[in-house]
Design an enzyme around this catalytic site. Sequence first.
Site, PDB file in Angstrom:
ATOM      1  N   HIS A 260       1.078  -1.146   0.219  1.00  0.00           N
ATOM      2  CA  HIS A 260      -0.083  -0.070  -0.060  1.00  0.00           C
ATOM      3  C   HIS A 260       0.914   1.228  -0.055  1.00  0.00           C
ATOM      4  CE1 HIS A 260      -2.960   2.841   1.331  1.00  0.00           C
ATOM      5  NE2 HIS A 260      -3.797   2.055   0.838  1.00  0.00           N
ATOM      6  N   GLU A 315      -7.812  -4.618  -0.771  1.00  0.00           N
ATOM      7  CA  GLU A 315      -8.507  -5.411  -1.828  1.00  0.00           C
ATOM      8  C   GLU A 315      -8.381  -6.807  -1.740  1.00  0.00           C
ATOM      9  OE1 GLU A 315      -9.649  -3.399  -3.565  1.00  0.00           O
ATOM     10  OE2 GLU A 315      -8.584  -1.658  -3.977  1.00  0.00           O
TER      11      GLU A 315
HETATM   12  N1  COA Z   1       3.872  -7.693  -4.717  1.00  0.00           N
HETATM   13  C1  COA Z   1       5.468  -7.728  -5.152  1.00  0.00           C
HETATM   14  N2  COA Z   1       5.937  -6.601  -4.888  1.00  0.00           N
HETATM   15  C2  COA Z   1       5.710  -5.501  -4.352  1.00  0.00           C
HETATM   16  C3  COA Z   1       4.204  -5.314  -4.276  1.00  0.00           C
HETATM   17  C4  COA Z   1       3.520  -6.516  -4.259  1.00  0.00           C
HETATM   18  N3  COA Z   1       2.153  -6.418  -4.278  1.00  0.00           N
HETATM   19  N4  COA Z   1       4.099  -4.205  -3.824  1.00  0.00           N
HETATM   20  C5  COA Z   1       5.042  -3.528  -3.934  1.00  0.00           C
HETATM   21  N5  COA Z   1       6.311  -4.404  -4.188  1.00  0.00           N
HETATM   22  C6  COA Z   1       7.665  -4.110  -4.338  1.00  0.00           C
HETATM   23  C7  COA Z   1       8.129  -3.468  -5.410  1.00  0.00           C
HETATM   24  O1  COA Z   1       8.357  -4.149  -6.434  1.00  0.00           O
HETATM   25  C8  COA Z   1       9.122  -2.460  -4.919  1.00  0.00           C
HETATM   26  O2  COA Z   1      10.291  -3.477  -5.064  1.00  0.00           O
HETATM   27  P1  COA Z   1      11.706  -2.801  -5.563  1.00  0.00           P
HETATM   28  O3  COA Z   1      12.055  -1.894  -4.644  1.00  0.00           O
HETATM   29  O4  COA Z   1      12.579  -3.953  -5.372  1.00  0.00           O
HETATM   30  O5  COA Z   1      11.715  -2.339  -7.107  1.00  0.00           O
HETATM   31  C9  COA Z   1       8.984  -2.388  -3.539  1.00  0.00           C
HETATM   32  O6  COA Z   1       8.046  -3.078  -3.151  1.00  0.00           O
HETATM   33  C10 COA Z   1       8.154  -0.846  -3.132  1.00  0.00           C
HETATM   34  O7  COA Z   1       7.249  -0.704  -4.242  1.00  0.00           O
HETATM   35  P2  COA Z   1       6.597   0.739  -4.500  1.00  0.00           P
HETATM   36  O8  COA Z   1       6.424   0.726  -5.736  1.00  0.00           O
HETATM   37  O9  COA Z   1       7.448   1.733  -3.789  1.00  0.00           O
HETATM   38  O10 COA Z   1       5.455   0.747  -3.808  1.00  0.00           O
HETATM   39  P3  COA Z   1       4.366   1.724  -3.943  1.00  0.00           P
HETATM   40  O11 COA Z   1       3.847   2.080  -2.537  1.00  0.00           O
HETATM   41  O12 COA Z   1       4.318   2.569  -4.698  1.00  0.00           O
HETATM   42  O13 COA Z   1       3.102   0.652  -4.402  1.00  0.00           O
HETATM   43  C11 COA Z   1       0.920  -0.480  -4.530  1.00  0.00           C
HETATM   44  C12 COA Z   1       1.913   0.455  -3.682  1.00  0.00           C
HETATM   45  C13 COA Z   1      -0.368  -0.565  -3.861  1.00  0.00           C
HETATM   46  C14 COA Z   1       0.617   0.296  -5.913  1.00  0.00           C
HETATM   47  C15 COA Z   1       1.870  -1.793  -4.776  1.00  0.00           C
HETATM   48  O14 COA Z   1       1.948  -2.360  -3.436  1.00  0.00           O
HETATM   49  C16 COA Z   1       1.132  -2.772  -5.673  1.00  0.00           C
HETATM   50  O15 COA Z   1       1.273  -2.658  -6.983  1.00  0.00           O
HETATM   51  N6  COA Z   1       0.280  -3.808  -5.118  1.00  0.00           N
HETATM   52  C17 COA Z   1      -0.294  -4.741  -6.003  1.00  0.00           C
HETATM   53  C18 COA Z   1      -1.774  -4.147  -6.451  1.00  0.00           C
HETATM   54  C19 COA Z   1      -2.808  -3.954  -5.417  1.00  0.00           C
HETATM   55  O16 COA Z   1      -2.863  -5.016  -4.452  1.00  0.00           O
HETATM   56  N7  COA Z   1      -3.427  -2.842  -5.336  1.00  0.00           N
HETATM   57  C20 COA Z   1      -4.469  -2.327  -4.306  1.00  0.00           C
HETATM   58  C21 COA Z   1      -3.814  -1.179  -3.389  1.00  0.00           C
HETATM   59  S1  COA Z   1      -5.132  -0.777  -2.308  1.00  0.00           S
END
Ligand code: COA
Length: 370
Positions: A260, A315
């Site tokens: 998140h 979610e």
């Molecule tokens: N599965 C695998 N790896 C994940 C991940 C997931 N669900 N969420 C984050 N990561 C990893 C990223 O690949 C990144 O790795 P790296 O540093 O080696 O490149 C690291 O964790 C940090 O990711 P970041 O992009 O900074 O996280 P964010 O805060 O921007 O992203 C989300 C938040 C929700 C967009 C992300 O966690 C995600 O895409 N989740 C899956 C989709 C989802 O469940 N969405 C509903 C949200 S309520």
Amino acid sequence: MNIPLKSLESPAGDIVSPGLEGVVVAETVLSHVDGAAGRLILRGHELEQLAGWSYEAVLSLLWRDLAAENLDEAEIRARLGAARMAAFERMTAALPALQGLTQVEALRLLLSLLPDTETERHHLVAVASVPVFAAAIARRSRGLDPVRPDARLGSAADFLRMLHGVEQGADKVRALDTYLVTVADHGLNASTFATRVIASTQAGLFSSVIGGLCALKGPLHGGAPGPVLDMLDSIGAEDNIQPWLSAALDRGERLMGFGHRIYRVRDPRADALKRAVAGLRDTGGRIAFAETVEREALALLAERKPLRPLQTNVEFYTALVLEAVGFPRESFTNVFAAGRMAGWTAHVLEQDRVGRLIRPQSRYVGPMPV
Ligand code: COA
């Protein structure tokens, strides 16, 4: 032209923040998201406390001192019942126009029938209309006629009854009620901000909340629970969980329902929904299977991303709750809108009291006339 994604200071000294991170544009009494502590507070109550309340009780809390009159849970329940009947009458003639639209586009169209000139109890009308419209839209996608509301029931019970055609058990009603409460409000998220911007122009409550729905429709906001179910379907069997998840991570993919942007510890809404899921009968072992997927995914994420705590998000359990109570995945965004309408309407009422047009500025980077 590439727009830089982090805040930039222009030569003139003004700060450009394309995602508005860290920019505070409103004071609100409605909700507070503390991502570091994993807390969501709605008008002085922790989400964990509210998860046992009815949706109507939370509406009473959110609308208190913002709407023209303060109504208690029972009064709101009665008025929403009457407003559902009116919404049904209003809707029927428009149903043929929904042909070819997705479910959320169909909801957008039906909400557009509500005239902004109707200002009396408009917040009640908006909240009452969504379950009526969303249930009819979901049934229509299966070739079924809409079911007339039962004004005596609570919102969650009648939503399920209008969806299935018969009343559902108390466990399912409780689970949906918990879902609607859990998503009722969540700080200044994109749809709530969009709603407040429109409200600040005095365009009217219905126009404002339709703007909120349009923002919610985007996959970056309201569209993730469907992919969680796609992931569970694709994994298929217990002995495939570990290999499937490992292979997905090897390919650099993200596991749906984890991580998140704001919550750095566990999302409190995921816990509330997990408890709601626990109260449901586990048809076909789906819930037990999902819990095993969750355990394995958390273990793998901890191993692969030790520096970035990744937890289950809202979610994951939203998908399980909505599937278990019988909503088709294409209608999940509309059910989200049914819950979030509480927050959208309360924010419109609050913004009306502020009375200040929201009008930020842009920095011109185009050519100057020669
Ligand atoms: N599965 C695998 N790896 C994940 C991940 C997931 N669900 N969420 C984050 N990561 C990893 C990223 O690949 C990144 O790795 P790296 O540093 O080696 O490149 C690291 O964790 C940090 O990711 P970041 O992009 O900074 O996280 P964010 O805060 O921007 O992203 C989300 C938040 C929700 C967009 C992300 O966690 C995600 O895409 N989740 C899956 C989709 C989802 O469940 N969405 C509903 C949200 S309520």
